[in-house]
Design a protein around this motif. Structure first.
Motif, PDB file in Angstrom:
ATOM      1  N   GLY A 137     -30.745 -89.950  19.520  1.00  0.00           N
ATOM      2  CA  GLY A 137     -30.576 -88.530  19.799  1.00  0.00           C
ATOM      3  C   GLY A 137     -29.929 -87.724  18.695  1.00  0.00           C
ATOM      4  O   GLY A 137     -29.697 -86.540  18.862  1.00  0.00           O
ATOM      5  N   SER A 138     -29.603 -88.321  17.570  1.00  0.00           N
ATOM      6  CA  SER A 138     -28.994 -87.533  16.496  1.00  0.00           C
ATOM      7  C   SER A 138     -30.004 -87.307  15.386  1.00  0.00           C
ATOM      8  O   SER A 138     -30.840 -88.160  15.115  1.00  0.00           O
ATOM      9  N   ALA A 139     -29.905 -86.172  14.762  1.00  0.00           N
ATOM     10  CA  ALA A 139     -30.830 -85.837  13.684  1.00  0.00           C
ATOM     11  C   ALA A 139     -30.139 -86.116  12.355  1.00  0.00           C
ATOM     12  O   ALA A 139     -29.479 -85.253  11.780  1.00  0.00           O
ATOM     13  N   ARG A 140     -30.262 -87.332  11.891  1.00  0.00           N
ATOM     14  CA  ARG A 140     -29.698 -87.702  10.599  1.00  0.00           C
ATOM     15  C   ARG A 140     -30.679 -88.625   9.892  1.00  0.00           C
ATOM     16  O   ARG A 140     -31.531 -89.232  10.522  1.00  0.00           O
ATOM     17  N   VAL A 141     -30.526 -88.730   8.616  1.00  0.00           N
ATOM     18  CA  VAL A 141     -31.384 -89.605   7.835  1.00  0.00           C
ATOM     19  C   VAL A 141     -30.920 -91.045   8.049  1.00  0.00           C
ATOM     20  O   VAL A 141     -29.720 -91.332   8.013  1.00  0.00           O
ATOM     21  N   GLY A 142     -31.867 -91.921   8.289  1.00  0.00           N
ATOM     22  CA  GLY A 142     -31.527 -93.308   8.533  1.00  0.00           C
ATOM     23  C   GLY A 142     -31.230 -94.069   7.256  1.00  0.00           C
ATOM     24  O   GLY A 142     -31.679 -93.707   6.167  1.00  0.00           O
ATOM     25  N   SER A 143     -30.465 -95.128   7.401  1.00  0.00           N
ATOM     26  CA  SER A 143     -30.174 -95.991   6.266  1.00  0.00           C
ATOM     27  C   SER A 143     -31.416 -96.828   5.963  1.00  0.00           C
ATOM     28  O   SER A 143     -32.321 -96.944   6.799  1.00  0.00           O
ATOM     29  N   PRO A 144     -31.482 -97.446   4.791  1.00  0.00           N
ATOM     30  CA  PRO A 144     -32.631 -98.311   4.482  1.00  0.00           C
ATOM     31  C   PRO A 144     -32.796 -99.446   5.493  1.00  0.00           C
ATOM     32  O   PRO A 144     -33.914 -99.805   5.836  1.00  0.00           O
ATOM     33  N   GLY A 145     -31.685 -99.983   5.992  1.00  0.00           N
ATOM     34  CA  GLY A 145     -31.776-101.042   6.997  1.00  0.00           C
ATOM     35  C   GLY A 145     -32.386-100.543   8.294  1.00  0.00           C
ATOM     36  O   GLY A 145     -33.208-101.221   8.920  1.00  0.00           O
ATOM     37  N   GLU A 146     -31.988 -99.339   8.714  1.00  0.00           N
ATOM     38  CA  GLU A 146     -32.546 -98.762   9.938  1.00  0.00           C
ATOM     39  C   GLU A 146     -34.034 -98.466   9.774  1.00  0.00           C
ATOM     40  O   GLU A 146     -34.828 -98.702  10.698  1.00  0.00           O
ATOM     41  N   LEU A 147     -34.416 -97.968   8.628  1.00  0.00           N
ATOM     42  CA  LEU A 147     -35.831 -97.700   8.373  1.00  0.00           C
ATOM     43  C   LEU A 147     -36.634 -99.000   8.355  1.00  0.00           C
ATOM     44  O   LEU A 147     -37.774 -99.038   8.837  1.00  0.00           O
ATOM     45  N   HIS A 148     -36.043-100.061   7.814  1.00  0.00           N
ATOM     46  CA  HIS A 148     -36.713-101.366   7.783  1.00  0.00           C
ATOM     47  C   HIS A 148     -36.935-101.893   9.207  1.00  0.00           C
ATOM     48  O   HIS A 148     -38.017-102.380   9.532  1.00  0.00           O
ATOM     49  N   VAL A 149     -35.914-101.787  10.049  1.00  0.00           N
ATOM     50  CA  VAL A 149     -36.044-102.226  11.444  1.00  0.00           C
ATOM     51  C   VAL A 149     -37.094-101.387  12.162  1.00  0.00           C
ATOM     52  O   VAL A 149     -37.906-101.920  12.930  1.00  0.00           O
ATOM     53  N   SER A 150     -37.124-100.092  11.906  1.00  0.00           N
ATOM     54  CA  SER A 150     -38.151 -99.241  12.522  1.00  0.00           C
ATOM     55  C   SER A 150     -39.544 -99.639  12.065  1.00  0.00           C
ATOM     56  O   SER A 150     -40.494 -99.629  12.857  1.00  0.00           O
ATOM     57  N   PHE A 151     -39.674-100.002  10.788  1.00  0.00           N
ATOM     58  CA  PHE A 151     -40.966-100.454  10.276  1.00  0.00           C
ATOM     59  C   PHE A 151     -41.413-101.734  10.983  1.00  0.00           C
ATOM     60  O   PHE A 151     -42.572-101.853  11.389  1.00  0.00           O
ATOM     61  N   VAL A 152     -40.508-102.681  11.157  1.00  0.00           N
ATOM     62  CA  VAL A 152     -40.851-103.931  11.851  1.00  0.00           C
ATOM     63  C   VAL A 152     -41.188-103.650  13.310  1.00  0.00           C
ATOM     64  O   VAL A 152     -42.143-104.221  13.852  1.00  0.00           O
TER      65      VAL A 152
END
Length: 165
Positions: free
Chosen positions: A116-131
């Motif tokens: 629910g927050s509008a912030r840029v994700g960390s590289p780790g968070e983006l990696h988990v989202s990709f998986v």
């Protein structure tokens, strides 16, 4: 009618199983997912054990733990292919790209939607989202291969034709 009673639920079960297997393999093979999964399981297990042994009646704690795991599994592995399957039946979509893309995007977006927050994700968070997106894409493709190719067609259009007709 058989399609709605047997084929679609069967296809959803197989798709959910395939995406679960993919997420399990990704959680072991992928270095970022392996660290996340290992740390989560280690911390979660010891927190669970501490709670169980410190409580006079551990029954409610165990029930709550199973309910929490069930909600997580439903949210990440069951809900996206189920929603896309229902939506696809309504709009009569038959494209494998639609099934894989819609399920993948929805699965990858779930952690961001729940945060629910509008912030840029960390590289780790983006990696988990990709998986997670790949996990959803696997579910969408498996569902499409079993039941999605015939979505929205009339029974006459899917019936085999004889060589003489």
């Amino acid at each position: 009618m058989i399609r709605y009673i047997l084929l679609i639920p069967f296809a959803l079960l197989i798709a959910i199983g395939a995406s679960s297997l993919f997420l399990l393999i990704a959680s072991v093979v992928d270095p970022v997912m392996a660290v996340l999964t290992g740390d989560t399981l280690l911390v979660g297990f010891w927190a669970f054990v501490d709670e169980v042994f410190s409580a006079e009646d551990p029954g409610p704690i165990v029930v709550a733990a199973f309910e929490a795991v069930g909600r997580i599994v439903f949210t990440l592995l069951v809900f996206p292919p189920l929603l896309v399957a229902v939506l696809s039946e309504v709009i009569r979509a038959r494209s494998g790209l639609w099934y894989a893309g819609a399920t993948g995007v929805l699965t990858a977006a779930i952690p961001w939607i729940l945060r629910g927050s509008a912030r840029v994700g960390s590289p780790g968070e983006l990696h988990v989202s990709f998986v997670l997106g790949l996990t959803g894409a696997v579910a969408g493709l498996v569902y499409w291969a079993i039941a999605g190719r015939d979505s929205g067609r009339s029974p006459a259009a899917t019936a085999p034709t004889s060589p003489g007709s």
